[in-house]
Design a protein around this motif. Structure first.
Motif, mmCIF file in Angstrom:
data_model
loop_
_atom_site.group_PDB
_atom_site.id
_atom_site.type_symbol
_atom_site.label_atom_id
_atom_site.label_comp_id
_atom_site.label_asym_id
_atom_site.label_seq_id
_atom_site.Cartn_x
_atom_site.Cartn_y
_atom_site.Cartn_z
ATOM 1 N N ARG A 139 0.869 -1.181 0.000
ATOM 2 C CA ARG A 139 0.000 0.000 0.000
ATOM 3 C C ARG A 139 0.907 1.231 0.000
ATOM 4 N N ALA A 140 0.590 2.176 -0.886
ATOM 5 C CA ALA A 140 1.428 3.377 -1.009
ATOM 6 C C ALA A 140 0.540 4.594 -1.228
ATOM 7 N N PRO A 141 0.968 5.759 -0.759
ATOM 8 C CA PRO A 141 0.168 6.978 -0.944
ATOM 9 C C PRO A 141 0.123 7.383 -2.417
ATOM 10 N N ALA A 142 -1.098 7.461 -2.958
ATOM 11 C CA ALA A 142 -1.292 7.729 -4.386
ATOM 12 C C ALA A 142 -0.643 9.033 -4.831
ATOM 13 N N ASP A 143 -0.772 10.092 -4.020
ATOM 14 C CA ASP A 143 -0.241 11.393 -4.451
ATOM 15 C C ASP A 143 1.269 11.345 -4.669
ATOM 16 N N ILE A 144 1.994 10.638 -3.793
ATOM 17 C CA ILE A 144 3.454 10.536 -3.928
ATOM 18 C C ILE A 144 3.820 9.641 -5.116
ATOM 19 N N VAL A 145 3.124 8.523 -5.257
ATOM 20 C CA VAL A 145 3.416 7.574 -6.337
ATOM 21 C C VAL A 145 3.250 8.231 -7.702
ATOM 22 N N TYR A 146 2.104 8.873 -7.909
ATOM 23 C CA TYR A 146 1.827 9.433 -9.233
ATOM 24 C C TYR A 146 2.650 10.682 -9.534
ATOM 25 N N LYS A 147 3.109 11.348 -8.491
ATOM 26 C CA LYS A 147 4.001 12.505 -8.694
ATOM 27 C C LYS A 147 5.404 12.025 -9.073
ATOM 28 N N TRP A 148 5.784 10.865 -8.575
ATOM 29 C CA TRP A 148 7.128 10.328 -8.790
ATOM 30 C C TRP A 148 7.305 9.712 -10.176
ATOM 31 N N LEU A 149 6.355 8.889 -10.616
ATOM 32 C CA LEU A 149 6.545 8.108 -11.834
ATOM 33 C C LEU A 149 6.269 8.935 -13.095
ATOM 34 N N PRO A 150 7.259 9.030 -13.981
ATOM 35 C CA PRO A 150 7.081 9.849 -15.184
ATOM 36 C C PRO A 150 6.223 9.142 -16.235
ATOM 37 N N VAL A 151 5.398 9.923 -16.921
ATOM 38 C CA VAL A 151 4.578 9.423 -18.032
ATOM 39 C C VAL A 151 4.639 10.452 -19.162
ATOM 40 N N GLU A 152 4.246 10.016 -20.344
ATOM 41 C CA GLU A 152 4.145 10.964 -21.455
ATOM 42 C C GLU A 152 2.894 11.799 -21.251
ATOM 43 N N ALA A 153 2.811 12.920 -21.954
ATOM 44 C CA ALA A 153 1.662 13.820 -21.821
ATOM 45 C C ALA A 153 0.356 13.053 -22.038
ATOM 46 N N GLY A 154 -0.556 13.192 -21.094
ATOM 47 C CA GLY A 154 -1.851 12.522 -21.186
ATOM 48 C C GLY A 154 -1.831 11.072 -20.729
ATOM 49 N N GLY A 155 -0.661 10.577 -20.320
ATOM 50 C CA GLY A 155 -0.544 9.176 -19.888
ATOM 51 C C GLY A 155 -0.869 9.006 -18.421
ATOM 52 N N ASN A 156 -0.893 7.757 -18.000
ATOM 53 C CA ASN A 156 -1.204 7.405 -16.616
ATOM 54 C C ASN A 156 -0.206 6.341 -16.176
#
Length: 197
Positions: A139-156
Protein backbone atom coordinates in the motif's frame (compact mmCIF):
# COMPACT_ATOMS: atom_id res chain seq x y z
CA UNK A 1 58.42 -1.81 -76.67
CA UNK A 2 54.85 -1.30 -77.81
CA UNK A 3 53.62 -3.56 -74.98
CA UNK A 4 54.33 -0.94 -72.27
CA UNK A 5 51.23 1.29 -72.79
CA UNK A 6 48.97 -1.77 -72.51
CA UNK A 7 50.73 -2.90 -69.30
CA UNK A 8 50.47 0.64 -67.88
CA UNK A 9 46.73 0.75 -68.63
CA UNK A 10 46.23 -2.68 -67.08
CA UNK A 11 48.27 -1.64 -64.05
CA UNK A 12 46.18 1.50 -63.58
CA UNK A 13 42.93 -0.46 -63.76
CA UNK A 14 44.23 -2.95 -61.20
CA UNK A 15 45.27 -0.10 -58.91
CA UNK A 16 41.84 1.56 -59.26
CA UNK A 17 40.11 -1.77 -58.56
CA UNK A 18 42.18 -2.27 -55.38
CA UNK A 19 41.43 1.30 -54.24
CA UNK A 20 37.70 0.79 -54.91
CA UNK A 21 37.65 -2.43 -52.88
CA UNK A 22 39.50 -0.76 -50.00
CA UNK A 23 37.35 2.39 -50.05
CA UNK A 24 33.96 0.68 -50.41
CA UNK A 25 33.49 -0.08 -46.65
CA UNK A 26 34.29 3.53 -45.81
CA UNK A 27 31.89 4.84 -48.46
CA UNK A 28 29.19 2.39 -47.31
CA UNK A 29 29.59 3.45 -43.67
CA UNK A 30 29.26 7.13 -44.58
CA UNK A 31 26.20 6.35 -46.66
CA UNK A 32 24.59 4.37 -43.82
CA UNK A 33 25.37 7.05 -41.22
CA UNK A 34 24.49 10.20 -43.16
CA UNK A 35 21.78 8.93 -45.53
CA UNK A 36 20.09 6.02 -43.71
CA UNK A 37 20.72 7.65 -40.29
CA UNK A 38 20.46 4.81 -37.73
CA UNK A 39 18.46 5.67 -34.64
CA UNK A 40 21.02 4.14 -32.28
CA UNK A 41 18.24 2.91 -29.99
CA UNK A 42 18.37 -0.76 -29.17
CA UNK A 43 16.02 -0.83 -26.19
CA UNK A 44 12.25 -1.24 -26.35
CA UNK A 45 11.40 0.48 -23.06
CA UNK A 46 11.89 4.22 -22.60
CA UNK A 47 15.02 4.99 -20.59
CA UNK A 48 14.55 7.32 -17.62
CA UNK A 49 17.26 9.54 -16.17
CA UNK A 50 17.13 8.53 -12.47
CA UNK A 51 18.61 11.88 -11.41
CA UNK A 52 15.37 13.58 -12.48
CA UNK A 53 13.11 11.20 -10.53
CA UNK A 54 14.80 10.03 -7.32
CA UNK A 55 12.82 7.51 -5.31
CA UNK A 56 10.77 9.44 -2.75
CA UNK A 57 10.41 8.49 0.89
CA UNK A 58 7.06 6.70 1.16
CA UNK A 59 5.31 5.11 4.09
CA UNK A 60 4.54 1.82 2.36
CA UNK A 61 3.28 -1.35 4.01
CA UNK A 62 2.23 -4.85 3.05
CA UNK A 63 -1.41 -5.81 2.55
CA UNK A 64 -1.19 -7.31 6.03
CA UNK A 65 -0.15 -3.94 7.47
CA UNK A 66 3.56 -4.61 8.09
CA UNK A 67 5.92 -1.76 7.12
CA UNK A 68 8.03 -2.54 4.04
CA UNK A 69 9.71 0.01 1.79
CA UNK A 70 10.93 -0.18 -1.78
CA UNK A 71 14.35 0.82 -0.46
CA UNK A 72 14.44 -2.39 1.57
CA UNK A 73 14.37 -4.35 -1.73
CA UNK A 74 17.65 -2.77 -2.86
CA UNK A 75 19.99 -5.29 -4.38
CA UNK A 76 17.29 -6.72 -6.67
CA UNK A 77 15.87 -5.60 -9.97
CA UNK A 78 12.25 -4.53 -9.50
CA UNK A 79 9.43 -4.78 -12.02
CA UNK A 80 6.96 -2.22 -10.74
CA UNK A 81 3.30 -1.61 -11.47
CA UNK A 82 0.98 0.80 -9.70
CA UNK A 83 -2.75 1.26 -9.41
CA UNK A 84 -5.82 0.89 -7.29
CA UNK A 85 -7.04 -2.34 -5.72
CA UNK A 86 -9.93 -2.54 -8.19
CA UNK A 87 -7.79 -4.60 -10.57
CA UNK A 88 -9.61 -4.82 -13.91
CA UNK A 89 -8.42 -6.74 -16.97
CA UNK A 90 -5.57 -4.35 -17.92
CA UNK A 91 -4.23 -4.54 -14.35
CA UNK A 92 -4.50 -8.34 -14.32
CA UNK A 93 -2.73 -8.50 -17.68
CA UNK A 94 0.15 -6.46 -16.26
CA UNK A 95 0.46 -8.74 -13.22
CA UNK A 96 0.38 -11.81 -15.48
CA UNK A 97 3.03 -10.29 -17.78
CA UNK A 98 5.30 -9.59 -14.81
CA UNK A 99 4.97 -13.21 -13.61
CA UNK A 100 5.73 -14.56 -17.08
CA UNK A 101 8.63 -12.18 -17.71
CA UNK A 102 10.29 -13.16 -14.46
CA UNK A 103 9.85 -16.87 -15.22
CA UNK A 104 11.25 -16.43 -18.76
CA UNK A 105 14.56 -15.19 -17.34
CA UNK A 106 15.39 -18.75 -16.27
CA UNK A 107 18.15 -18.94 -13.67
CA UNK A 108 18.36 -15.16 -13.57
CA UNK A 109 14.76 -14.84 -12.28
CA UNK A 110 15.92 -14.83 -8.65
CA UNK A 111 17.46 -11.41 -9.31
CA UNK A 112 14.02 -9.92 -9.99
CA UNK A 113 11.25 -8.82 -7.61
CA UNK A 114 7.71 -8.06 -8.75
CA UNK A 115 6.07 -5.18 -6.90
CA UNK A 116 2.56 -3.77 -7.09
CA UNK A 117 2.12 -0.40 -5.37
CA UNK A 118 -1.57 -0.29 -4.43
CA UNK A 119 -2.70 3.31 -4.28
CA UNK A 120 -5.82 2.95 -2.14
CA UNK A 121 -7.04 1.22 1.02
CA UNK A 122 -9.73 -1.03 -0.49
CA UNK A 123 -9.52 -4.79 0.16
CA UNK A 124 -8.13 -7.08 -2.54
CA UNK A 125 -10.01 -10.10 -3.91
CA UNK A 126 -8.79 -13.38 -2.44
CA UNK A 127 -8.41 -14.94 -5.90
CA UNK A 128 -6.21 -12.01 -7.03
CA UNK A 129 -3.94 -12.58 -4.01
CA UNK A 130 -3.68 -16.31 -4.75
CA UNK A 131 -2.99 -15.96 -8.45
CA UNK A 132 -0.27 -13.37 -7.81
CA UNK A 133 1.47 -15.14 -4.96
CA UNK A 134 5.09 -13.98 -4.98
CA UNK A 135 4.26 -10.45 -6.09
CA UNK A 136 5.05 -7.96 -3.34
CA UNK A 137 1.88 -5.94 -2.80
CA UNK A 138 2.47 -2.70 -0.97
CA UNK A 139 0.00 0.00 0.00
CA UNK A 140 1.43 3.38 -1.01
CA UNK A 141 0.17 6.98 -0.94
CA UNK A 142 -1.29 7.73 -4.39
CA UNK A 143 -0.24 11.39 -4.45
CA UNK A 144 3.45 10.54 -3.93
CA UNK A 145 3.42 7.57 -6.34
CA UNK A 146 1.83 9.43 -9.23
CA UNK A 147 4.00 12.50 -8.69
CA UNK A 148 7.13 10.33 -8.79
CA UNK A 149 6.55 8.11 -11.83
CA UNK A 150 7.08 9.85 -15.18
CA UNK A 151 4.58 9.42 -18.03
CA UNK A 152 4.14 10.96 -21.46
CA UNK A 153 1.66 13.82 -21.82
CA UNK A 154 -1.85 12.52 -21.19
CA UNK A 155 -0.54 9.18 -19.89
CA UNK A 156 -1.20 7.41 -16.62
CA UNK A 157 1.44 5.59 -14.56
CA UNK A 158 -1.02 2.73 -13.96
CA UNK A 159 -0.79 1.87 -17.67
CA UNK A 160 2.93 1.10 -17.53
CA UNK A 161 5.39 -1.35 -16.03
CA UNK A 162 8.58 0.27 -14.71
CA UNK A 163 12.04 -1.10 -13.96
CA UNK A 164 14.05 -0.10 -10.89
CA UNK A 165 17.70 -1.12 -10.75
CA UNK A 166 19.37 -2.79 -7.73
CA UNK A 167 20.60 0.60 -6.49
CA UNK A 168 17.04 1.89 -6.26
CA UNK A 169 17.11 3.99 -9.42
CA UNK A 170 14.01 4.21 -11.58
CA UNK A 171 15.47 3.61 -15.03
CA UNK A 172 12.94 2.30 -17.58
CA UNK A 173 9.26 2.54 -18.49
CA UNK A 174 7.58 0.08 -20.85
CA UNK A 175 4.81 1.29 -23.14
CA UNK A 176 1.10 0.74 -22.59
CA UNK A 177 0.04 -2.74 -23.80
CA UNK A 178 3.67 -3.78 -24.35
CA UNK A 179 5.06 -6.61 -26.45
CA UNK A 180 6.23 -9.27 -23.93
CA UNK A 181 8.93 -10.62 -26.27
CA UNK A 182 10.52 -7.17 -26.55
CA UNK A 183 10.23 -6.63 -22.79
CA UNK A 184 11.93 -9.98 -22.17
CA UNK A 185 14.79 -8.95 -24.46
CA UNK A 186 15.27 -5.62 -22.62
CA UNK A 187 15.22 -7.27 -19.20
CA UNK A 188 17.61 -9.99 -20.36
CA UNK A 189 20.04 -7.35 -21.62
CA UNK A 190 19.88 -5.46 -18.32
CA UNK A 191 20.58 -8.59 -16.29
CA UNK A 192 23.42 -9.62 -18.58
CA UNK A 193 25.04 -6.18 -18.56
CA UNK A 194 24.81 -5.74 -14.78
CA UNK A 195 27.01 -7.49 -12.24
CA UNK A 196 24.82 -6.20 -9.40
CA UNK A 197 21.45 -7.51 -8.31
Amino acid sequence: MEQKPINKKLGRWKLLAVLAVCASPLIASYFMYYVVKPSGRTNYGALIDPRTVPMPAMATRTVGGDPLTLQSLAGKWIMLKVGGSDCGQPCQDQLFAMRQLRTMQGRERERIERVWLITDEQPLETMLLRVNDGTRMLRAPADIVYKWLPVEAGGNAAEHIYIIDPRGNLMMRFPKNPDPAKMKKDIGKLLKASAIG
